[in-house]
Design a protein around this motif. Sequence first.
Motif, PDB file in Angstrom:
ATOM      1  N   ILE D 103      17.048-121.392  89.661  1.00  0.00           N
ATOM      2  CA  ILE D 103      18.116-122.204  89.073  1.00  0.00           C
ATOM      3  C   ILE D 103      19.358-121.339  88.985  1.00  0.00           C
ATOM      4  O   ILE D 103      19.315-120.260  88.393  1.00  0.00           O
ATOM      5  N   ASP D 104      20.447-121.793  89.563  1.00  0.00           N
ATOM      6  CA  ASP D 104      21.723-121.066  89.458  1.00  0.00           C
ATOM      7  C   ASP D 104      22.702-121.872  88.612  1.00  0.00           C
ATOM      8  O   ASP D 104      22.808-123.096  88.779  1.00  0.00           O
ATOM      9  N   VAL D 105      23.414-121.198  87.755  1.00  0.00           N
ATOM     10  CA  VAL D 105      24.419-121.879  86.929  1.00  0.00           C
ATOM     11  C   VAL D 105      25.756-121.928  87.669  1.00  0.00           C
ATOM     12  O   VAL D 105      26.197-120.914  88.222  1.00  0.00           O
ATOM     13  N   MET D 106      26.377-123.111  87.677  1.00  0.00           N
ATOM     14  CA  MET D 106      27.704-123.300  88.270  1.00  0.00           C
ATOM     15  C   MET D 106      28.594-123.931  87.189  1.00  0.00           C
ATOM     16  O   MET D 106      28.229-124.970  86.640  1.00  0.00           O
ATOM     17  N   GLU D 107      29.699-123.301  86.868  1.00  0.00           N
ATOM     18  CA  GLU D 107      30.580-123.873  85.845  1.00  0.00           C
ATOM     19  C   GLU D 107      31.338-125.070  86.435  1.00  0.00           C
ATOM     20  O   GLU D 107      31.990-124.930  87.470  1.00  0.00           O
ATOM     21  N   THR D 108      31.244-126.195  85.777  1.00  0.00           N
ATOM     22  CA  THR D 108      31.881-127.416  86.292  1.00  0.00           C
ATOM     23  C   THR D 108      32.587-128.172  85.167  1.00  0.00           C
ATOM     24  O   THR D 108      32.227-129.302  84.834  1.00  0.00           O
ATOM     25  N   PRO D 109      33.631-127.547  84.562  1.00  0.00           N
ATOM     26  CA  PRO D 109      34.305-128.186  83.430  1.00  0.00           C
ATOM     27  C   PRO D 109      35.093-129.423  83.848  1.00  0.00           C
ATOM     28  O   PRO D 109      35.368-129.625  85.024  1.00  0.00           O
ATOM     29  N   GLY D 110      35.460-130.209  82.826  1.00  0.00           N
ATOM     30  CA  GLY D 110      36.247-131.416  83.081  1.00  0.00           C
ATOM     31  C   GLY D 110      35.849-132.515  82.102  1.00  0.00           C
ATOM     32  O   GLY D 110      36.653-132.942  81.288  1.00  0.00           O
ATOM     33  N   HIS D 111      34.603-132.923  82.173  1.00  0.00           N
ATOM     34  CA  HIS D 111      34.104-133.874  81.179  1.00  0.00           C
ATOM     35  C   HIS D 111      34.209-133.227  79.803  1.00  0.00           C
ATOM     36  O   HIS D 111      34.696-133.813  78.846  1.00  0.00           O
ATOM     37  N   THR D 147      36.822-138.490  81.224  1.00  0.00           N
ATOM     38  CA  THR D 147      37.622-137.307  80.862  1.00  0.00           C
ATOM     39  C   THR D 147      38.619-137.654  79.757  1.00  0.00           C
ATOM     40  O   THR D 147      39.741-137.165  79.736  1.00  0.00           O
ATOM     41  N   ASP D 148      38.161-138.508  78.823  1.00  0.00           N
ATOM     42  CA  ASP D 148      39.094-138.961  77.773  1.00  0.00           C
ATOM     43  C   ASP D 148      38.813-138.321  76.427  1.00  0.00           C
ATOM     44  O   ASP D 148      39.258-138.827  75.401  1.00  0.00           O
ATOM     45  N   ALA D 154      44.780-134.690  78.716  1.00  0.00           N
ATOM     46  CA  ALA D 154      44.133-135.623  79.633  1.00  0.00           C
ATOM     47  C   ALA D 154      44.282-135.195  81.082  1.00  0.00           C
ATOM     48  O   ALA D 154      43.327-135.187  81.860  1.00  0.00           O
ATOM     49  N   GLU D 155      45.459-134.793  81.457  1.00  0.00           N
ATOM     50  CA  GLU D 155      45.668-134.446  82.858  1.00  0.00           C
ATOM     51  C   GLU D 155      45.007-133.127  83.206  1.00  0.00           C
ATOM     52  O   GLU D 155      44.443-132.965  84.288  1.00  0.00           O
ATOM     53  N   LYS D 156      45.037-132.227  82.266  1.00  0.00           N
ATOM     54  CA  LYS D 156      44.432-130.921  82.529  1.00  0.00           C
ATOM     55  C   LYS D 156      42.935-131.059  82.802  1.00  0.00           C
ATOM     56  O   LYS D 156      42.415-130.540  83.799  1.00  0.00           O
ATOM     57  N   VAL D 157      42.226-131.788  81.944  1.00  0.00           N
ATOM     58  CA  VAL D 157      40.776-131.873  82.129  1.00  0.00           C
ATOM     59  C   VAL D 157      40.436-132.735  83.339  1.00  0.00           C
ATOM     60  O   VAL D 157      39.445-132.468  84.032  1.00  0.00           O
ATOM     61  N   ALA D 158      41.235-133.734  83.628  1.00  0.00           N
ATOM     62  CA  ALA D 158      40.977-134.519  84.835  1.00  0.00           C
ATOM     63  C   ALA D 158      41.115-133.624  86.066  1.00  0.00           C
ATOM     64  O   ALA D 158      40.312-133.697  87.004  1.00  0.00           O
ATOM     65  N   THR D 223      43.112-140.740  84.359  1.00  0.00           N
ATOM     66  CA  THR D 223      43.887-140.962  83.138  1.00  0.00           C
ATOM     67  C   THR D 223      44.224-142.438  82.956  1.00  0.00           C
ATOM     68  O   THR D 223      44.617-142.854  81.873  1.00  0.00           O
ATOM     69  N   GLY D 224      44.033-143.234  83.993  1.00  0.00           N
ATOM     70  CA  GLY D 224      44.270-144.674  83.869  1.00  0.00           C
ATOM     71  C   GLY D 224      43.057-145.469  83.438  1.00  0.00           C
ATOM     72  O   GLY D 224      43.140-146.687  83.272  1.00  0.00           O
ATOM     73  N   GLU D 225      41.926-144.798  83.263  1.00  0.00           N
ATOM     74  CA  GLU D 225      40.709-145.524  82.884  1.00  0.00           C
ATOM     75  C   GLU D 225      40.736-145.964  81.418  1.00  0.00           C
ATOM     76  O   GLU D 225      41.455-145.403  80.591  1.00  0.00           O
ATOM     77  N   HIS D 226      39.921-146.952  81.100  1.00  0.00           N
ATOM     78  CA  HIS D 226      39.819-147.471  79.737  1.00  0.00           C
ATOM     79  C   HIS D 226      38.402-147.260  79.223  1.00  0.00           C
ATOM     80  O   HIS D 226      37.452-147.809  79.763  1.00  0.00           O
ATOM     81  N   HIS D 227      38.224-146.421  78.214  1.00  0.00           N
ATOM     82  CA  HIS D 227      36.895-146.152  77.654  1.00  0.00           C
ATOM     83  C   HIS D 227      36.860-146.462  76.160  1.00  0.00           C
ATOM     84  O   HIS D 227      37.889-146.427  75.493  1.00  0.00           O
ATOM     85  N   TYR D 228      35.692-146.730  75.671  1.00  0.00           N
ATOM     86  CA  TYR D 228      35.503-146.896  74.222  1.00  0.00           C
ATOM     87  C   TYR D 228      34.784-145.671  73.679  1.00  0.00           C
ATOM     88  O   TYR D 228      33.880-145.135  74.314  1.00  0.00           O
ATOM     89  N   MET D 229      35.126-145.257  72.487  1.00  0.00           N
ATOM     90  CA  MET D 229      34.457-144.101  71.896  1.00  0.00           C
ATOM     91  C   MET D 229      33.875-144.450  70.527  1.00  0.00           C
ATOM     92  O   MET D 229      34.598-144.539  69.546  1.00  0.00           O
ATOM     93  N   PRO D 230      32.564-144.624  70.469  1.00  0.00           N
ATOM     94  CA  PRO D 230      31.945-145.027  69.204  1.00  0.00           C
ATOM     95  C   PRO D 230      32.151-143.966  68.127  1.00  0.00           C
ATOM     96  O   PRO D 230      32.176-142.769  68.431  1.00  0.00           O
ATOM     97  N   PRO D 231      32.324-144.392  66.890  1.00  0.00           N
ATOM     98  CA  PRO D 231      32.605-143.447  65.807  1.00  0.00           C
ATOM     99  C   PRO D 231      31.536-142.382  65.623  1.00  0.00           C
ATOM    100  O   PRO D 231      31.827-141.297  65.133  1.00  0.00           O
ATOM    101  N   TYR D 232      30.274-142.662  66.015  1.00  0.00           N
ATOM    102  CA  TYR D 232      29.230-141.654  65.751  1.00  0.00           C
ATOM    103  C   TYR D 232      29.345-140.452  66.673  1.00  0.00           C
ATOM    104  O   TYR D 232      28.680-139.447  66.454  1.00  0.00           O
TER     105      TYR D 232
END
Lengths: 458, 458, 458, 458
Positions: D103-111, D147-148, D154-158, D223-232
Motif C-alpha cells: 500500500i502506498d500513500v498518495m496525498e490527494t487534497p481537495g475534498h 469541495t464546499d 472554494a477556488e483553492k480547494v477545487a 464552485t458552481g455546484e449546489h450542496h446541502y450540509m447537514p448540521p451534524y
Amino acid sequence: MIVEKVKTEGLAHLSYLVADGDQAIVIDPRRDTRIYERLATEHGCQIIAIFETHRNEDFVTGAPVLAKRTGAQVYHGPHPDQPIEYAKTVEQGFQLQLGRLRIDVMETPGHTYDSVSLVLYDTEADNSQAVGVFTGDALFIGDVGRTDFYPDEAEKVAGLLHDSIASILQLGDHTILYPAHGAGSVCGGGLSDREFSTLGHERLTNPVLKLIGDRDAFIAHKTGEHHYMPPYFSLMEQRNSDGKAPVLQQELPALSYEQFKEKGNKVWVDVRSVEAFSGHYIAGSLALPVSMIAAYAGWLIKPEHEIVLLADSETQAHTAYAHFYRIGFDNVSGYWQINTNRWAVKSGQVSQIEHIGVNTLAGRLRENPDLQILDVRKYDEWKDTGVISGAYTAYLGHLAEKLGGLNSSQPVVVVCGSGQRATVAASLLKVRGFDQVCVLWGGMNAWQEDFSTEPYTE
Amino acid sequence: MIVEKVKTEGLAHLSYLVADGDQAIVIDPRRDTRIYERLATEHGCQIIAIFETHRNEDFVTGAPVLAKRTGAQVYHGPHPDQPIEYAKTVEQGFQLQLGRLRIDVMETPGHTYDSVSLVLYDTEADNSQAVGVFTGDALFIGDVGRTDFYPDEAEKVAGLLHDSIASILQLGDHTILYPAHGAGSVCGGGLSDREFSTLGHERLTNPVLKLIGDRDAFIAHKTGEHHYMPPYFSLMEQRNSDGKAPVLQQELPALSYEQFKEKGNKVWVDVRSVEAFSGHYIAGSLALPVSMIAAYAGWLIKPEHEIVLLADSETQAHTAYAHFYRIGFDNVSGYWQINTNRWAVKSGQVSQIEHIGVNTLAGRLRENPDLQILDVRKYDEWKDTGVISGAYTAYLGHLAEKLGGLNSSQPVVVVCGSGQRATVAASLLKVRGFDQVCVLWGGMNAWQEDFSTEPYTE
Amino acid sequence: MIVEKVKTEGLAHLSYLVADGDQAIVIDPRRDTRIYERLATEHGCQIIAIFETHRNEDFVTGAPVLAKRTGAQVYHGPHPDQPIEYAKTVEQGFQLQLGRLRIDVMETPGHTYDSVSLVLYDTEADNSQAVGVFTGDALFIGDVGRTDFYPDEAEKVAGLLHDSIASILQLGDHTILYPAHGAGSVCGGGLSDREFSTLGHERLTNPVLKLIGDRDAFIAHKTGEHHYMPPYFSLMEQRNSDGKAPVLQQELPALSYEQFKEKGNKVWVDVRSVEAFSGHYIAGSLALPVSMIAAYAGWLIKPEHEIVLLADSETQAHTAYAHFYRIGFDNVSGYWQINTNRWAVKSGQVSQIEHIGVNTLAGRLRENPDLQILDVRKYDEWKDTGVISGAYTAYLGHLAEKLGGLNSSQPVVVVCGSGQRATVAASLLKVRGFDQVCVLWGGMNAWQEDFSTEPYTE
Amino acid sequence: MIVEKVKTEGLAHLSYLVADGDQAIVIDPRRDTRIYERLATEHGCQIIAIFETHRNEDFVTGAPVLAKRTGAQVYHGPHPDQPIEYAKTVEQGFQLQLGRLRIDVMETPGHTYDSVSLVLYDTEADNSQAVGVFTGDALFIGDVGRTDFYPDEAEKVAGLLHDSIASILQLGDHTILYPAHGAGSVCGGGLSDREFSTLGHERLTNPVLKLIGDRDAFIAHKTGEHHYMPPYFSLMEQRNSDGKAPVLQQELPALSYEQFKEKGNKVWVDVRSVEAFSGHYIAGSLALPVSMIAAYAGWLIKPEHEIVLLADSETQAHTAYAHFYRIGFDNVSGYWQINTNRWAVKSGQVSQIEHIGVNTLAGRLRENPDLQILDVRKYDEWKDTGVISGAYTAYLGHLAEKLGGLNSSQPVVVVCGSGQRATVAASLLKVRGFDQVCVLWGGMNAWQEDFSTEPYTE
C-alpha cells in the motif's frame, strides 16, 4: 427420551416427534415434513413409525410422504370413514417399543370413528404408569373435540366421546396431556391458550370434563354446540384417505411486475399484515394475512382457482405458500414482491382502506344513526359480548353469500374483534363493488372499553 | 400462557421463562442472560421478576445482570448461608400474579437452607390446583437433590429435604414437574434423561420417593451417597451472594499464530472434540471439549490462570468461552483457530494420541499383564460395572493428585466409559511427562461387550 | 448496475449474475442454480438470459435447469464439438440490452472452438468503451486457458487462443477482467490467487501475455505445458451437450448406523477434514475432504458406483453432496453422521493414520535409508521444488495404477505439499492392503524449511 | 489476495478490508467495527493497520475502537483541520507491505486538506503497476468529491482537487477504482449506481474528468455546484478528531407499551417503511424509515434529544439504532415493537396518512387550483425535472424553517420523487399541527408519466 412438539401456526396444530436412543416416531405429521426429519437428525435418530390419531379433516397429512422418504410404517386406527390406503390399521392394545419408551394404542372414538389415543410409557421407570398421552382431537386443554361431523348420528358420537374420555382419564392424574390442537384451531372452541397440562389438571379444571359421568348431560352439551365447517374439509377427507396429495414444487416462483399484472382468472391474495394492506394495496386483491390463511382461505377462495400472492418478502411468500398447501390449496403459482410505488407510477392508482378508531365511529353514528355496521365475527362471539346496536352480522366465512343484506352504495363500517378479520372483509367488499368501506381498528375490544353493546339475537 | 425451558448444556441446567400476556418472569437465569430477553421479546412481553430457587453453587447466577438490564425485581428464599445482596427475600406464602398465572413461594429446604419451590397456578382455570411446580434442586426427575453441602449437619438437612419433598407431593399427582437440572448435572447422580414428568409419575416411579414417609430410611439413603465437589463451588458461593460478577467483554479476541504461540504462563485448552484432538494436537495443551468444561474445568484448571483456547472455529471458541464464564472462569483471553499444519511447518513437530480398540487392548494385556490401566471414571461407575482387572482407579477430577501411583516411564492405557474423559486424562499425562499414553476408544462400553471385569473395591 | 460473482469452491469456478433495473443475466451457471435465483430476487430482478462462455468440461452446467425454472433463454457460442441442444447459438456481434447495460458477444476460440467472451458496456456512461469482459476459460488472472483438449490440433488451437487474447486486449487497458476460474482450478496452472484485475494490469504483468505478438513463442509455450485430464471430463462433455442431467433429489438421506454398515458394493467416502480422519476413521473408507472432491473424485471413484458419505454434520454432508453432483456424480445415496465411538463399541475396532513431523521423518530415514517415500504431488510441483531423495513419485490421480512400484509389506511415508493429499493417498493405500502407512504432516512445505531435496527427473 | 468491500446502506459508504496471507488492513472503518473483525477471521487473518483517507464528516469513524480491540495502528494523512489524536500521520511515499501486497500513500487534497489515496500493488506480479487505488472522497465513479467545506477557499480547494485527480490518473488506465462512496451519498451528487470501474473507464466516461487539464473550467464547475450540509457534520468533525465517541451499549432495550407511552421529552421516531406508516401510525411520531436515517436524521432531530424508536421487529429496531449511532446520535434509548391495535384499544385513536395517485391529484387540482402543493426534493431535482405548477418548494432538510410559507388550516399535498420523503414531510406537518395532509404516492416519477411540469425558478 424426547418429546418434541411441532406447532403449526394458523392451523394451531400440534404434532410430535417422540424419540429414545436412535429411534423416533412422529405423531400426526403435517404435509411439509422436512421439520421432522431435521429434528430426528438433530437428535441422532431415525424415524421408524408414524402414527395418525385420526383421519384429519383440517389439513393434508404428511404421513404418506414422510413414510416414503424415511421407510417408516404408518399406523392408523380402525373404522375410518374411508379406507386409509397408505397405513396399517392398529387396534386397542397394539404396542410399539421405542428404545426404553413404549407406545400403546387406545381406541378413543367420538370426534371421528377412527380416533385413537397413544399412551406413552417410560419402561425404564415403570411399565404400567403412563408418562403421557397423545389424545389427538379427543381431548384438548380446556375443551374436548367437536362431534358435529356426523349430523345424523350426533348423539351417538357424542356418547362415544364421553366414554373415550372416561377411559383416557383412567390413565391417572399424573399423565401429561399432549393434544393435537391448541387455541385458535377450527377443531374446537374453548381451547385454553395454555399448552401444558395433565389429565389430573384437566379432570379438575376443564369445564367439559365436569360432565364426565353424566353421559346425557355431556351429550346434550355437545349436540348444543355451534361449529363452522369450511368447504375444504371434504377435500381433505379424500386426500387423507388415498394419500395421493402430489408432492409440491420446492420453490415458489418470484414474478416480475409484468408477469404479475397479467391477471386473467387469477386470484390475487395479499398476505401481508392487515396494517400494511390498509396503507397501500393493489385494487382487486383480497387481503388474507398469513395467520388467517388456514382459517379463511377455505371459505373465501375456491381450491380450483389459480392464486398469485402479493408479499413483502420471499420469506413471507414462502410461509404463505406453506399455509396454503397444508390445507390442500395446490394452485398457488407465484408471488409478486409487492411494490406499490411502482404500481402507482405505472397505473396512476393508489388504494387505501380507511381505518378508524372507536371515537370516530361513535361520532359518525351520532351523525348518521343508519350507518351500516357489518360484524363478521362468530356466533359464539356475538353471544358472548353482544353487538353494536343495529349491526348486521355475517360470519366472515359466510360473507359472500350474505352481501345481499347490505347496500353497496352506502358507507359500511366493518367490525370484528380487533380489526383483522374486518380488513379481510373490507377487501372482499371492495372487490364486490362497495366503495365506501372502512374498518374499526381496535374492533370490539376497543368498543367495549368505552361504549355499550346490545345482546345478539338470531 | 407460556413456559419456555432454557437448557444449558454442560451444566445440564434448566432455567425457565414463564409468561402470560405481556409479562414474564425468569427462574434461575444463567450468567449470559440475553436468551431470556430474546424469548421475552419474541413473546411480546417484559420481564418483571426473577426468582432464584436457591443460591446456586455450580454456576454464576445471571439474576443481578438481568435485573439491571430489565428493571425486574429479584426474589430469593429465606435463610441463605450468606446474605443475597441483590435480591429481596420471599417466604412461604408469597404470591406474584402474572397475567392470568400466579406464582406461589413454597419453602423447601434441604439441598440448601434457602431453597424454595415455585408453584404455578392458572387462575383462569382454577385458583387452588397447581399446574406445575419449579423445584430447583430439591426434586429432580428420577432423583432428589444432593444434601452433602453441610457435612456437619448431614442428617439434619437430609431430614429437611424429606419433609420438603413430602410437602411438594401434597400439590397433587397432576402437577407438572419443572426441576433445575437434567441428566448429566453435578447436582445429582441418578437423574433420568427424560425431561418431562409430573409429581404423580415421580411419586409412582422415582426410587428415592419410595422412601418418603420413612424419614430415617430417607436420611440413611442420602447420607450414604458419594458425591464429588469441584473446588470452584466455593467461588460460586461468593459470587452468587454478592452479585458482583463482572460483566464480560462481548467478543473473545481471535489470536494470530504469533500471538498464540507466546505461551508464558497461559494454559492452552483445546476445546475441539476429543476425536479431533487425538488426530492432531499442539504439544503442551490440555484437551477439554466444550461439553466437558462445566464438569471438569473446575478440577483441572485454577480460576486465576490465564486461559487461551484452541478451537476449530469462532463459533466453537465462543461457545467454549461461555461454558467457562458461566462457571466463573473469567480469565479466557483469546483463542487460536487451530492450524496444526502450520504448527507442523513452523515447529517440525506433530503430536497425536494413540486410540486403540478393545481387541488391541486385550492383545497387549496378553503380552504384558503388567500394562498400566488407568480408569478415570467415578465411584458410582466403578461400583456399577466393575473395572478391568488390575486397573488403577483415579477420578478424573482427582487425577493430578494421584499421578504418583503410576510409572511415567512405562505405557499407560487410559480408560473411561467411552474414551472422552480418557482423552482428557491422556492429555494431562502428556503435559506431566508421560510419553507412552494411549486411550481405549469405546471405553468400558466396548470392553463389557466382549470382556470381563472384576468388582471394584476401595 | 450489479455484477455479483458466485465462487464455487473446489472447482474454483466463477460464475456471474449481471443486472440492471429489474433484469438480470447469468453467465456460466453451475448445476445447483438456486443461488442465482436468490440473488436475482434480492436485487428485485428477473433472469432473462443465460450465457455460456463455452461447453464446460469440468462441471455440469446449470443452464438447462435454470432456463426451465425462469423462462430465460440460453445463449452459446458457435462451433461446439457437439450440438448444444438447449441453447441458441450466438455469434460475433450479437448484442443484448440489459437495462442501461449491454452485453456484446466476441468469439474467442482456443481453449475450445466454441469459446466466446462477453463484453459489458454501461451505455449510460458510454456506448463504445467496455466496462468489463467475461473471458470464460480464455484469459485468467495470471495465466491463460489450457489448450490441450485437441491433441491432434495442439498448435492450431494454441494459435487461435493467441489471436483471441490479442482481440480481447483491444478492448483497452481500462476493462475489468471477469474470468471463469480462480486459483486452484484444474483448468489452468498458474492462476493468481488475486481475484481482481483489468486487461491493462494483465497486459503489463501476466507472464503469458508477454508472448502476445509473438505467435510462435506463444504456441511453443502452450504446447509445452503439462496438464492432467480427469476421466470424468468426457462425461461432462456429453452432459453439457444434451442438457439432460437429471434433477437431483433435494435432501440427502441421513442413514442410521444399521443402514450405513451394510456395505455391499458401496464406496464409503469420508468427507471430514483430513485432520479428523487421521484421528479416527472407519476401516475401508476413502478420505476425501469436501475441498478435494472436485479435483480428485473424478480420479479415485467411478461415477457408476454408489457412494455413501461419512460426515461430521448434516451441513457438511450436504455440502459434499453438492460437490459431487456438480461434477456429475449422481450416485451419492446417503450419509452417516459418523460416530467412531459407536463403531468402536460395536466392532471393537479403532483405526488411525499416523501423522509425523519432519524431524521424525528425518530420524527414520537415518535409521532406514530405504524407507519408502511416496510423493503424490503434481509434475509442476516436483519440478519446482524437487523431491526428497529417493522418493517414488506418483500423481494422486494416477496412484491406483502406480501402486505396483511400492512394497505393501514395508512402511510407506506419504508426502505432498501439506499432508492433505497424502492423507487421501494413505487412505487409499490402506484400502489396498498396505498396513504400515504414515503421512508427513506439514509436507514439503515443512521439509523445505529444514532439509534438502534433489531435482526431479522423469 | 483479497479486497472485501463493506457497503453501509443509508450512508452509501464503502469501506474495505484488504488482506494477503494472514494480515489485513481496513480502510475507512465505520463505527460498528465487528464486521471487519469477522471478515478478518473468516479469511484467517489479523488486522494490523487501519487507514483513513480523510477526516470523515458524514459518519463516526470506527478507527479508534477497532485499533483498541485489535492492536492495529491507525494511519491518517497530513494537514487535518484539527489534530487526529488517535492516528499516526503518514505522508506521500509512505509504504506498507501486506504479505505480497503493498500500500502506498498518495496525498490527494481537495475534498479536505488531509485527503490521501491509497495505491495497491501486487508485488508478486509487479512492483510499479498499481492494481487498484482507494480514492476516499477525491474521486468517485461518475463524479468527484464535493469541495464546499471551506467556503472562503472554494477556488483553492477545487484547484487542489483538480491536481490530485490528475495525479491519480497517472497511475494508469488499468487501475481499479475503489472509492469511499456509492450512489446515494451526501458526499457527492452525480455518483453512478454502478459500483465497479477503473481509472481508464472514468477518464473516458466520467463527465467531470473531461475537465482535467483545464484547471479553470474544473474550478468553475466545482464552485458552481449546489450542496446541502447537514448540521451534524460539525459534530462528526469533533468526534473524528478526538476519537472519543463512547462505546455504545450492545443491545437496545425493548420497551413495554407502558414504558413507551410515557412520552415526556422523547422524540418518537417510526422507522418502519413509509407504506406501513401511512397505514397506521401513532399520532405524534415522526416517520423516518431506516434507509433515510443517515440522510435526514441530522436535519430533523437534534442530537441531544432522547429518541425512542417504533419498529416492526427487533431486527428492524437494531438496524435503525446502528444507522443512528453511525452518525453520532447516541441518545436512542429503546424501542417499542409497534402494536397499533393495542394503541387503538387503549386510546380509541387511529391515525392514517392519506396517499393519493396522480389521477386523484389532477382531479383535486381541477376542483381547487389553489390547492397547496409542497415539493420537498432537492435543488438539482427541481432543476432537472421542473415542478408541478404552483408548487411550494422546500428541501426536506430545511422544511422546519420554511413551514411559514404554508397555510396549516388548508389541505397540503406533499410531493417528492416517489412518495418516501413526502411521507416523512407529512409526518412532520402533522406534528406541527397541519391536519389536512396527504402524500402523492408515486411522486414526480408518476406525475411526469402523464402530466406536465413547469421550470423551477429560485
